[in-house]
Write a protein that holds these residues in place. Structure first.
Motif, PDB file in Angstrom:
ATOM      1  N   VAL A 432     -14.698  26.413  53.751  1.00 28.95           N
ATOM      2  CA  VAL A 432     -15.650  27.511  53.958  1.00 28.95           C
ATOM      3  C   VAL A 432     -17.012  27.005  53.505  1.00 28.95           C
ATOM      4  CG1 VAL A 432     -16.273  29.851  53.238  1.00 28.95           C
ATOM      5  CG2 VAL A 432     -13.846  29.203  53.464  1.00 28.95           C
ATOM      6  N   LYS A 433     -18.045  27.282  54.310  1.00 29.96           N
ATOM      7  CA  LYS A 433     -19.381  26.803  53.955  1.00 29.96           C
ATOM      8  C   LYS A 433     -20.343  27.973  53.772  1.00 29.96           C
ATOM      9  CE  LYS A 433     -19.156  23.437  57.285  1.00 29.96           C
ATOM     10  NZ  LYS A 433     -19.664  22.353  58.126  1.00 29.96           N
ATOM     11  N   ASP A 434     -21.387  27.758  52.983  1.00 32.56           N
ATOM     12  CA  ASP A 434     -22.405  28.802  52.828  1.00 32.56           C
ATOM     13  C   ASP A 434     -23.449  28.661  53.938  1.00 32.56           C
ATOM     14  OD1 ASP A 434     -24.032  26.686  52.151  1.00 32.56           O
ATOM     15  OD2 ASP A 434     -24.150  27.173  50.007  1.00 32.56           O
ATOM     16  N   ALA A 435     -24.465  29.524  53.892  1.00 31.33           N
ATOM     17  CA  ALA A 435     -25.468  29.552  54.963  1.00 31.33           C
ATOM     18  C   ALA A 435     -26.180  28.208  55.118  1.00 31.33           C
ATOM     19  CB  ALA A 435     -26.474  30.664  54.680  1.00 31.33           C
ATOM     20  N   GLN A 436     -26.290  27.449  53.989  1.00 31.58           N
ATOM     21  CA  GLN A 436     -26.978  26.147  54.060  1.00 31.58           C
ATOM     22  C   GLN A 436     -26.046  25.023  54.514  1.00 31.58           C
ATOM     23  OE1 GLN A 436     -27.554  28.125  50.977  1.00 31.58           O
ATOM     24  NE2 GLN A 436     -29.193  28.924  52.314  1.00 31.58           N
ATOM     25  N   GLY A 437     -24.793  25.360  54.742  1.00 30.31           N
ATOM     26  CA  GLY A 437     -23.865  24.331  55.190  1.00 30.31           C
ATOM     27  C   GLY A 437     -23.165  23.596  54.070  1.00 30.31           C
ATOM     28  N   ASN A 438     -23.338  24.060  52.807  1.00 32.30           N
ATOM     29  CA  ASN A 438     -22.625  23.433  51.688  1.00 32.30           C
ATOM     30  C   ASN A 438     -21.186  23.931  51.637  1.00 32.30           C
ATOM     31  OD1 ASN A 438     -25.036  22.187  50.665  1.00 32.30           O
ATOM     32  ND2 ASN A 438     -25.629  24.244  49.979  1.00 32.30           N
ATOM     33  N   VAL A 439     -20.287  23.028  51.367  1.00 30.94           N
ATOM     34  CA  VAL A 439     -18.880  23.402  51.249  1.00 30.94           C
ATOM     35  C   VAL A 439     -18.701  24.191  49.949  1.00 30.94           C
ATOM     36  CG1 VAL A 439     -16.535  22.514  50.961  1.00 30.94           C
ATOM     37  CG2 VAL A 439     -18.137  21.378  52.527  1.00 30.94           C
ATOM     38  N   VAL A 440     -18.203  25.437  50.033  1.00 31.94           N
ATOM     39  CA  VAL A 440     -17.992  26.216  48.811  1.00 31.94           C
ATOM     40  C   VAL A 440     -16.512  26.379  48.479  1.00 31.94           C
ATOM     41  CG1 VAL A 440     -20.190  27.441  48.781  1.00 31.94           C
ATOM     42  CG2 VAL A 440     -18.309  28.353  50.133  1.00 31.94           C
ATOM     43  N   GLU A 441     -15.660  26.237  49.475  1.00 32.09           N
ATOM     44  CA  GLU A 441     -14.215  26.340  49.233  1.00 32.09           C
ATOM     45  C   GLU A 441     -13.498  25.397  50.180  1.00 32.09           C
ATOM     46  OE1 GLU A 441     -12.528  30.251  49.732  1.00 32.09           O
ATOM     47  OE2 GLU A 441     -13.371  30.912  47.814  1.00 32.09           O
ATOM     48  N   VAL A 442     -12.475  24.725  49.624  1.00 34.44           N
ATOM     49  CA  VAL A 442     -11.607  23.908  50.473  1.00 34.44           C
ATOM     50  C   VAL A 442     -10.271  24.628  50.507  1.00 34.44           C
ATOM     51  CG1 VAL A 442     -10.516  21.654  50.749  1.00 34.44           C
ATOM     52  CG2 VAL A 442     -12.808  21.816  49.750  1.00 34.44           C
ATOM     53  N   HIS A 443      -9.646  24.696  51.679  1.00 34.58           N
ATOM     54  CA  HIS A 443      -8.362  25.387  51.780  1.00 34.58           C
ATOM     55  C   HIS A 443      -7.246  24.411  52.111  1.00 34.58           C
ATOM     56  CE1 HIS A 443      -9.425  29.704  51.380  1.00 34.58           C
ATOM     57  NE2 HIS A 443     -10.627  29.166  51.521  1.00 34.58           N
ATOM     58  N   CYS A 444      -6.041  24.765  51.619  1.00 34.82           N
ATOM     59  CA  CYS A 444      -4.893  23.904  51.865  1.00 34.82           C
ATOM     60  C   CYS A 444      -3.617  24.729  51.749  1.00 34.82           C
ATOM     61  CB  CYS A 444      -4.882  22.753  50.871  1.00 34.82           C
ATOM     62  SG  CYS A 444      -4.571  23.277  49.192  1.00 34.82           S
ATOM     63  N   ILE A 445      -2.503  24.135  52.130  1.00 33.55           N
ATOM     64  CA  ILE A 445      -1.202  24.744  51.866  1.00 33.55           C
ATOM     65  C   ILE A 445      -0.354  23.725  51.114  1.00 33.55           C
ATOM     66  CG2 ILE A 445      -1.174  26.377  53.814  1.00 33.55           C
ATOM     67  CD1 ILE A 445       0.465  24.262  55.351  1.00 33.55           C
ATOM     68  N   TYR A 446       0.526  24.203  50.262  1.00 33.42           N
ATOM     69  CA  TYR A 446       1.324  23.265  49.476  1.00 33.42           C
ATOM     70  C   TYR A 446       2.761  23.240  49.972  1.00 33.42           C
ATOM     71  CZ  TYR A 446       4.011  26.550  46.485  1.00 33.42           C
ATOM     72  OH  TYR A 446       4.889  27.471  45.994  1.00 33.42           O
ATOM     73  N   ASP A 447       3.457  22.175  49.623  1.00 31.81           N
ATOM     74  CA  ASP A 447       4.863  22.001  49.989  1.00 31.81           C
ATOM     75  C   ASP A 447       5.683  22.200  48.717  1.00 31.81           C
ATOM     76  OD1 ASP A 447       7.392  21.116  50.507  1.00 31.81           O
ATOM     77  OD2 ASP A 447       6.775  19.243  51.487  1.00 31.81           O
ATOM     78  N   PRO A 448       6.384  23.352  48.572  1.00 38.24           N
ATOM     79  CA  PRO A 448       7.101  23.679  47.331  1.00 38.24           C
ATOM     80  C   PRO A 448       8.175  22.642  46.978  1.00 38.24           C
ATOM     81  CG  PRO A 448       7.027  25.571  48.833  1.00 38.24           C
ATOM     82  CD  PRO A 448       6.535  24.402  49.607  1.00 38.24           C
ATOM     83  N   GLN A 449       8.582  21.823  47.942  1.00 32.50           N
ATOM     84  CA  GLN A 449       9.602  20.802  47.676  1.00 32.50           C
ATOM     85  C   GLN A 449       9.049  19.617  46.871  1.00 32.50           C
ATOM     86  OE1 GLN A 449      12.813  21.354  48.742  1.00 32.50           O
ATOM     87  NE2 GLN A 449      11.836  23.303  49.306  1.00 32.50           N
ATOM     88  N   THR A 450       7.735  19.567  46.655  1.00 31.88           N
ATOM     89  CA  THR A 450       7.126  18.340  46.099  1.00 31.88           C
ATOM     90  C   THR A 450       6.641  18.510  44.663  1.00 31.88           C
ATOM     91  OG1 THR A 450       4.986  18.976  47.023  1.00 31.88           O
ATOM     92  CG2 THR A 450       6.390  17.560  48.386  1.00 31.88           C
ATOM     93  N   ARG A 451       7.222  19.443  43.903  1.00 25.93           N
ATOM     94  CA  ARG A 451       6.759  19.666  42.527  1.00 25.93           C
ATOM     95  C   ARG A 451       6.812  18.366  41.724  1.00 25.93           C
ATOM     96  NH1 ARG A 451       7.870  21.892  37.187  1.00 25.93           N
ATOM     97  NH2 ARG A 451       6.324  23.495  36.793  1.00 25.93           N
ATOM     98  N   GLY A 452       5.755  18.120  40.957  1.00 27.60           N
ATOM     99  CA  GLY A 452       5.675  16.880  40.194  1.00 27.60           C
ATOM    100  C   GLY A 452       5.183  15.717  41.056  1.00 27.60           C
ATOM    101  N   GLY A 453       4.881  16.009  42.336  1.00 24.64           N
ATOM    102  CA  GLY A 453       4.313  14.975  43.193  1.00 24.64           C
ATOM    103  C   GLY A 453       5.349  14.151  43.935  1.00 24.64           C
TER     104      GLY A 453
END
Ligand code: ATP
Ligand code: MG
Length: 572
Positions: A432-453
């Motif tokens: 998500v970016k603000d009016a000036q085009g700066n990134v304010v939020e990055v979005h992702c989804i996680y894989d619950p099978q990968t706890r601890g990496g």
């Protein structure tokens, strides 16, 4: 911090042989000084100690310790105009911090009365005279390396007249600079130091210890050897520029018939990107280029301590550089290498985000908090683990996300997977970016099978990034430091400019709004950490309960290790 006062200089280092050690070994064999080793460290209290002094301290105290001898701390306080109690105190603090304790604490000013008696003795034996030439005239009469000097017209005054004038110099009858007491040696000597050197000058100045008792002060050349002699010093170790003064050192001792210490010279430490001279460092303080003698950019021991250096790292460095008879320049990288080696062993790992951007895990339950087990120090099994809270919203380094990744970029970009350290594997879905085009939020989804990496299906995830939980993190200030000078040799300046023109205008960068792992809250000033992926940091004394301040001690990247590898490809 009890471990900092450990007294085994250069912990665990093999003791490299050096020529001064060899001289002492030989003297012990021949019984030259009755089998005694007694050294001293003789700073002038006109500034704070720097890393160059550390070399001399480690050498003098180290040799005394190795041979079961003694080492004094002596203040060479013969120049009242530049000396202050603040410096006397800081020097003692710094010597102790480095891990050494003196046997005797003395001041050259303790010996003013004795030195004056000896001066009169030299007058009586016809070896010293009062000279009325001005400082300029003395210089003119001295001659040059290729021309002999001329004798002062006052050289042949009678003993009675000399004694009378010297007494009157002492009692304050004459103005500053109007007369001096000089040794009568040899105006034709090829060694300029022997052309009737000045022993006393008139200076109506208050001294930090003797107050207004004296208005004549001995010169370094006259005071130093006699002070050594009074203290029974056996080996008087100093830097190479005093080599030409040695014949004078020996002359006074011989003429007075007193205990003869042996002066031995070694090379001064010079470091790239650094100046090591109290006079120059004072200028940086006075002009406000740095915040004070203990500014973490300064090569002073107090600056290095504030920066996060350990005394052990400095002792290891001093032992590795050794001593020699030729001046050279040591790479700053070697000093930093010794520091990293030590901090890598000792510093607990934590996570901190210096330039934060928010990462939102859209499929992670909103109110869930998981405690992730994190390793405190992989180099130290005894350091154990701690729990780090993990939530739906995390701070990550803004540089760990790129909307359009450059070639070879493996961190977060739309469609790519990364591992969150001690957390899960997440796939980036966009930003998500603000009016000036700066990134304010990055979005992702996680894989619950990968706890601890872990990746149960063995799929490849190239990058691991660090993070802190948004509701748990606290804000802090972090100060980043770079070299004080932009050139390896600060004296390498454009014509007409001096070393100050090479000062690095970007040597300090202050970051506010950094986000810290909650376990860091309340860490006391001086405590040291590795911020994972970022470097080594310590808590600055400016820190307050509501606003913590950290200094970057040194980054993780060790350029010196690479240089070393190139030099010795066979070694690990
Ligand atoms: P500065 O120019 O920084 O004032 P200095 O030699 O005048 O240095 P002193 O206080 O007289 O400083 O030094 C005390 C001792 O430390 C002396 O024996 C001196 O030789 C030694 N020393 C000072 N600078 C260095 C250095 N860069 N490397 C090694 N020894 C040093
Ligand atoms: Mg000096």
């Amino acid at each position: 911090m009890a471990e900092e006062n450990g007294n085994n200089g250069g912990a665990g280092e093999p003791r490299p042989s050096n020529f001064i050690r060899d001289i002492i070994l030989r003297d012990l064999e021949t019984g030259k000084h009755g089998g005694r080793v007694h050294t001293r460290f003789p700073p002038e209290p006109n500034g704070y100690l720097h890393i160059g002094h550390a070399k001399s301290i480690c050498l003098n105290f180290g040799l005394a310790r190795e041979f079961g001898g003694k080492c004094n701390l002596r203040f060479d306080d013969t120049n009242p105009c530049k000396e202050e109690v603040e410096y006397v105190e800081s020097i003692q603090t710094d010597v102790r911090w480095l891990g050494f304790e003196w046997d005797g604490l003395y001041y050259a000013s303790d010996y003013f009365e004795q030195l004056c008696e000896w001066a009169k003795l030299l007058i009586r034996t016809g070896k010293a005279y009062v000279c009325d030439l001005s400082a300029d005239e003395v210089r003119q009469y001295r001659g040059t390396l290729t021309e002999p000097g001329r004798e002062s017209p006052y050289r042949n005054r009678s003993v009675e007249e000399n004694l009378d004038l010297f007494e009157r110099m002492r009692s304050g009858e004459f103005p500053d600079g109007s007369r001096t007491l000089r040794a009568k040696i040899d105006m034709a000597s090829p060694n300029l130091n022997l052309r009737d050197p000045v022993m006393y000058r008139i200076l109506h100045a208050s001294h930090h210890r003797t107050g207004d008792k004296w208005c004549i002060y001995p010169t370094y050349d006259y005071a130093h050897g006699q002070s050594d002699s009074i203290e029974g010093i056996t080996h008087s170790i100093c830097t190479l520029e005093f080599e030409d003064h040695r014949p004078l050192y020996d002359w006074f001792i011989r003429e007075l018939g007193i205990h003869a210490p042996q002066q031995i010279e070694f090379d001064r430490l010079n470091l790239t990107y650094t100046v090591l001279s109290k006079r120059r460092l004072l200028r940086l303080v006075e002009t406000g280029f740095v915040r004070g003698w203990d500014d973490p950019r300064m090569p002073t021991l107090s600056g290095m301590r504030r920066r996060g250096y350990t005394p052990e790292a400095i002792r290891t460095f001093c032992s590795r550089i050794g001593v020699s008879k030729t001046n050279g320049i040591v790479e700053l990288g070697l000093l930093e290498h010794c520091l990293r080696e030590e901090l890598n062993r000792r510093a607990p790992r934590v996570m901190a985000v210096l330039r934060p951007v928010k990462l939102v895990i859209d499929n992670y339950p909103e109110d869930q908090v998981e405690q992730m087990e994190a390793v405190n120090n992989p180099e130290d099994p005894d350091a154990g683990t701690r729990l780090v809270p993990f939530t739906r919203e995390l701070w990550i380094e803004s540089d760990d996300f790129r909307e359009t990744p450059p070639k070879g970029y493996y961190r977060l970009y739309p469609g790519n997977e990364v591992r969150l350290r001690y957390g899960y594997i997440v796939r980036c879905t966009g930003c998500v970016k603000d009016a000036q085009g700066n990134v304010v939020e990055v979005h992702c989804i996680y894989d619950p099978q990968t706890r601890g990496g872990n990746t149960p299906d063995g799929r490849k995830v190239k990058a691991t990034i660090h993070w802190v939980s948004v509701p748990h993190a606290f804000e802090a200030e972090v100060r980043l430091y770079d070299n004080l000078f932009v050139k390896p040799d600060p004296d390498d300046a454009e014509p007409g400019k001096d070393w100050t023109s090479n000062l690095n205008p970007n040597s300090l960068e202050v970051l506010t709004g950094c986000r810290m792992e909650p376990s860091l809250k309340g860490a006391p000033p001086g405590s040291r950490f590795q911020f994972e992926r970022l470097g080594y940091f310590c808590v600055d004394p400016d820190t307050a309960p509501e606003k913590m301040v950290f200094n970057r001690t040194v980054g993780l990247r060790d350029t010196w290790a690479k240089v070393e590898k190139k030099l010795n490809p066979g070694q690990a």
